[in-house]
Scaffold this motif. Structure first.
Motif, PDB file in Angstrom:
ATOM      1  N   CYS A   5      31.085  35.092  42.793  1.00  0.00           N
ATOM      2  CA  CYS A   5      32.090  35.056  44.018  1.00  0.00           C
ATOM      3  C   CYS A   5      31.253  34.741  45.132  1.00  0.00           C
ATOM      4  O   CYS A   5      30.958  35.369  45.883  1.00  0.00           O
ATOM      5  CB  CYS A   5      32.589  36.415  44.153  1.00  0.00           C
ATOM      6  N   CYS A  46      37.775  29.002  44.357  1.00  0.00           N
ATOM      7  CA  CYS A  46      36.605  28.581  45.058  1.00  0.00           C
ATOM      8  C   CYS A  46      35.688  27.673  44.559  1.00  0.00           C
ATOM      9  O   CYS A  46      35.339  28.064  43.219  1.00  0.00           O
ATOM     10  CB  CYS A  46      36.042  29.483  45.835  1.00  0.00           C
ATOM     11  N   CYS A  95      42.238  37.448  42.510  1.00  0.00           N
ATOM     12  CA  CYS A  95      42.093  36.008  42.700  1.00  0.00           C
ATOM     13  C   CYS A  95      42.888  35.146  41.464  1.00  0.00           C
ATOM     14  O   CYS A  95      43.229  34.044  41.720  1.00  0.00           O
ATOM     15  CB  CYS A  95      40.699  35.494  42.734  1.00  0.00           C
ATOM     16  N   ASN A 115      32.956  40.533  39.153  1.00  0.00           N
ATOM     17  CA  ASN A 115      32.190  39.841  40.360  1.00  0.00           C
ATOM     18  C   ASN A 115      31.795  40.893  41.675  1.00  0.00           C
ATOM     19  O   ASN A 115      31.453  40.451  42.468  1.00  0.00           O
ATOM     20  CB  ASN A 115      33.283  38.846  40.878  1.00  0.00           C
ATOM     21  N   CYS A 138      32.911  29.587  41.630  1.00  0.00           N
ATOM     22  CA  CYS A 138      33.749  30.723  41.248  1.00  0.00           C
ATOM     23  C   CYS A 138      33.716  30.834  39.870  1.00  0.00           C
ATOM     24  O   CYS A 138      33.882  29.888  38.872  1.00  0.00           O
ATOM     25  CB  CYS A 138      35.103  30.640  41.704  1.00  0.00           C
ATOM     26  N   ASP A 161      32.929  35.571  48.681  1.00  0.00           N
ATOM     27  CA  ASP A 161      32.993  36.574  49.329  1.00  0.00           C
ATOM     28  C   ASP A 161      31.461  37.605  49.296  1.00  0.00           C
ATOM     29  O   ASP A 161      31.152  38.527  50.055  1.00  0.00           O
ATOM     30  CB  ASP A 161      33.917  37.837  48.675  1.00  0.00           C
TER      31      ASP A 161
HETATM   32  S1  SF4 Z   1      36.387  35.448  43.009  1.00  0.00           S
HETATM   33 FE1  SF4 Z   1      35.498  35.004  44.781  1.00  0.00          FE
HETATM   34  S2  SF4 Z   1      34.984  32.728  44.524  1.00  0.00           S
HETATM   35 FE2  SF4 Z   1      36.374  33.262  43.141  1.00  0.00          FE
HETATM   36  S3  SF4 Z   1      38.190  32.551  43.995  1.00  0.00           S
HETATM   37 FE3  SF4 Z   1      38.170  34.646  44.506  1.00  0.00          FE
HETATM   38  S4  SF4 Z   1      37.158  34.706  46.586  1.00  0.00           S
HETATM   39 FE4  SF4 Z   1      37.026  32.757  45.667  1.00  0.00          FE
END
Ligand code: SF4
Ligand SMILES: Cc1ncc(C[n+]2csc(CCOP(=O)(O)OP(=O)(O)O)c2C)c(N)n1
Ligand SMILES: [Mg+2]
Lengths: 361, 262
Positions: B214, B20, B53, B123, B23, B217
């Motif tokens: 992050c 995202c 992620c 995070n 991030c 979220d």
């Molecule tokens: S850690 Fe958070 S900001 Fe990064 S990709 Fe995952 S959901 Fe998206």
């Protein structure tokens, strides 16, 4: 070579694996297989290999995931509860097509159960065991000598097909001592070619990736079909079995591992009395040697299954016979060990028309 | 004359990252890649991707990669490194991966002082699965499984991984850093490089914890997320070195002494 020595089953499989080129072992203590890690802890360093007492079975199987990804011949061993813990890792190895080798010296379950010999993990072993659609090649030795010699075949098949292989035995086979001859010269793994897929640190143009996921639409389905092709080839080429006295048999006794020995001795005793008893014993539980059952199913009326579990092995016999013969079943789960006399007595009854032990289709 | 001030590192592939906007993962990927490139070990590096992620790490890092089960990176790294001791082996992991489901593998690889490097992205949330509480989620912080905020009664206290591992004799190098501003990014790169150097020298277990944004979220904008790192995360997770080799400490002291004299 060809020197005959007296060995415990657990030590035999450990030594067999080392001679077959195993250079990495990780495991966690559990009875009745402790002699395997104990043996490896001094034996592997002798060969320049690595032994790690892992923090858990979960860690152990994932150490294998890593060590096999660089092409090393690896091994872990455990007994039932520990094998349950390893299943996620085995599933990852199956998907990533890593050639690991592991043994389950089965004990009584479910739960913590007991430390007595058992065959209660048959379904888990032969149906993959963890999540997802996969299979592992399963060898079921019946002697200490086989425990010593099967690891070589296990590694050969594991690397040929890029598939996990396992040996399913029990506490009797693990603990008893028998004479052993190693039927092969020790393999020095440094003389073997590193398979092309093995990670090593590559040039960026040829970088290697090992993984077990593909989130793109349709791709994982293709992955599964690719695995299925391999499984089909194994089903066709790799079933192994032993069949004795099947041509004139009125009844065929069948079981694997320790139960096979019991069937064998019941057959020998019965033949002395003139009873026409035959015997079939799968050496590979997956792939299951269906063909031998199919060959005899129209000739032999009765099959008598002996297993140290509650009707697991019998399922594969049923599938192979496909309703063509009567099937009888003797079950001794979680530490019950049938004897040859016991099985012979039941065989006599079955031959005289007693249906109490008959199983439904 | 033209001067190149920034170049995309060859340690990353050309595949566009799916992270995202705002991030922290992408920044750290670049730093890790720059470090193995600058150390000249791209062709002897084996990386381990986590479940989280950064599960696609195997597509991004331009070196041999393996993707393993959730939390088991340190065990996988152990297996690889014991069989290929001259390779650079790193395990890239999130907080759920490392400090929750993989806590045992983390502790024991540190205890054994496996000669590996863990790149730990803290995070304070389970990013991939949609924002559930992590072992590092701060008290009062909302997540989809602590909707009114994390409480001690229900969830206990957040784990400070560097401090926890510093209680063991095994680790050789432990540092906590952040990527909330350019200076911090530079520091993070230094930390990762140092960890890799120690590993290449065969010293033992190294871990770099990176406080990472992050925004998705945390339900914040990228800028607000950076603000949260400074306001909330750093006070609970103080930055700094938690373990380093004795000779590094000595060298630093000597340097300070020389600076004082001159
Ligand atoms: S850690 Fe958070 S900001 Fe990064 S990709 Fe995952 S959901 Fe998206
Ligand atoms: C055995 C298992 N349990 C649960 C999951 C689901 N899962 C995937 S990622 C994840 C959490 C990831 O969080 P974190 O490690 O913090 O990484 P992030 O996405 O925040 O970078 C979970 C619980 C899984 N894949 N495997
Ligand atoms: Mg996280």
């Amino acid at each position: 070579m060809a020197e005959r020595t007296l060995m415990k089953g657990n030590e035999a499989v450990a030594e067999g694996a080392v001679r077959a080129g195993c250079r990495f072992f990780a495991g966690y203590p559990i009875t009745p297989q402790n002699e395997i890690p104990e043996y490896m802890s001094w034996r592997l360093p002798e060969e320049g290999g690595t032994f790690i007492q892992a923090e858990s079975e979960v860690a152990a199987i994932n150490m294998l995931f890593g060590a096999s990804s660089v092409g090393t011949r690896v091994m872990t061993s455990s007994s039932s509860p520990g094998i349950s813990l390893k299943q996620e890792g085995v599933s990852y190895c199956a998907a990533a097509e890593l050639p690991i080798f592991y043994t389950n010296i089965v004990r009584g379950g479910p739960g913590l159960g007991n430390i007595a010999p058992s065959q209660g993990d048959y379904f888990q072993a032969t149906r993959g065991g963890g999540h997802g659609d996969y299979r592992v090649i399963v060898f079921a030795p019946k002697t200490v000598e086989e425990m010593a010699n099967f690891p070589r075949t296990c590694y050969e098949l594991a690397f040929k097909y890029r598939i996990p292989t396992m040996m399913l035995a029990d506490g009797i086979l693990g603990q008893m001592m028998e004479p052993v001859t190693f039927e092969f010269d020790p393999i020095d793994p440094s003389t073997l070619d590193l398979p092309d897929w093995a990670l090593r640190g590559s040039k960026p143009e040829k970088r290697r990736v090992i993984k077990s996921y593909d989130l793109r639409p349709g791709k994982m389905e293709q992955w599964n079909f690719r695995l299925e092709k391999k499984y089909d080839e194994i089903r066709e080429k790799e079933p192994r079995y032993e069949a004795v006295n099947i041509d004139d048999a009125d009844i065929i006794l069948t079981g694997y591992g320790t139960a096979a020995r019991v069937c064998e001795s019941a057959m020998a005793l019965g033949r002395k009395e003139g009873l026409k008893i035959g015997y079939i014993r799968p050496i590979t539980l997956w792939p299951f040697p269906k063909s031998v059952f199919r060959e005899v199913r129209d000739k032999v009326e009765k099959f008598f299954v002996v297993e140290m579990s509650l009707g697991q092995y019998v399922e594969d016999v049923k599938l192979s016979l496909n309703g063509r013969s009567e099937i009888y079943l003797h079950k001794r789960p979680a530490g019950g060990i049938p004897t040859g006399e016991e099985v012979l007595e039941l065989t006599r009854k079955i031959l005289s028309g007693d249906k109490t032990k008959q199983v439904e289709e | 004359m033209e001067k190149v001030v920034f170049e995309q590192t060859k340690g990353l592939t050309d595949i566009p990252m799916r992270y995202c906007p705002g991030c922290g993962h992408g920044v750290v990927h670049r730093l890790v890649a720059e470090c193995f490139m600058e150390l000249g070990v791209q062709e002897k590096t084996i990386g381990i991707g986590p479940v989280g992620c950064s599960v696609f790490a195997d597509e991004y890092f331009n070196c041999d990669m393996i993707q393993g089960a959730h939390g088991r990176g340190p065990a996988i790294a152990t297996g690889i490194k014991r069989c290929r001791p001259d390779r650079l082996v790193f395990s890239y992991q999130g907080d759920g991966d490392l400090a929750s489901i993989g806590a045992a593998e983390m502790l024991h690889s540190a205890m054994r002082s496996e000669n590996i490097t863990i790149i730990f992205i803290n995070n304070a949330i389970y990013g991939m699965t949609g924002g559930q509480m992590a072992p590092t989620t701060l008290l009062g912080m909302k997540s989809t499984t602590s909707p009114s905020g994390r409480t001690v009664e229900a969830n206990g206290y957040p784990i400070r991984v560097c401090e926890l591992l510093a209680a063991l004799d095994g680790p050789v190098y432990l540092e906590r850093v952040s990527v909330d501003k350019p200076a911090a990014v530079v520091k993070t790169k230094k930390a990762i490089k140092r960890a890799f150097e120690y590993q290449l020298e065969g010293r033992g277990f190294t871990l770099v914890e990176i406080l990472s944004q992050c925004p998705t979220d945390w339900h914040l904008t990228p800028l607000q997320a950076i603000e949260k790192i400074r306001k909330d995360l750093i006070p609970y997770y103080p930055l700094g070195i938690y373990r380093e080799p004795e000779d590094a400490k000595r060298a630093k002291k000597e340097k300070v002494a020389v600076e004082k004299e001159s």
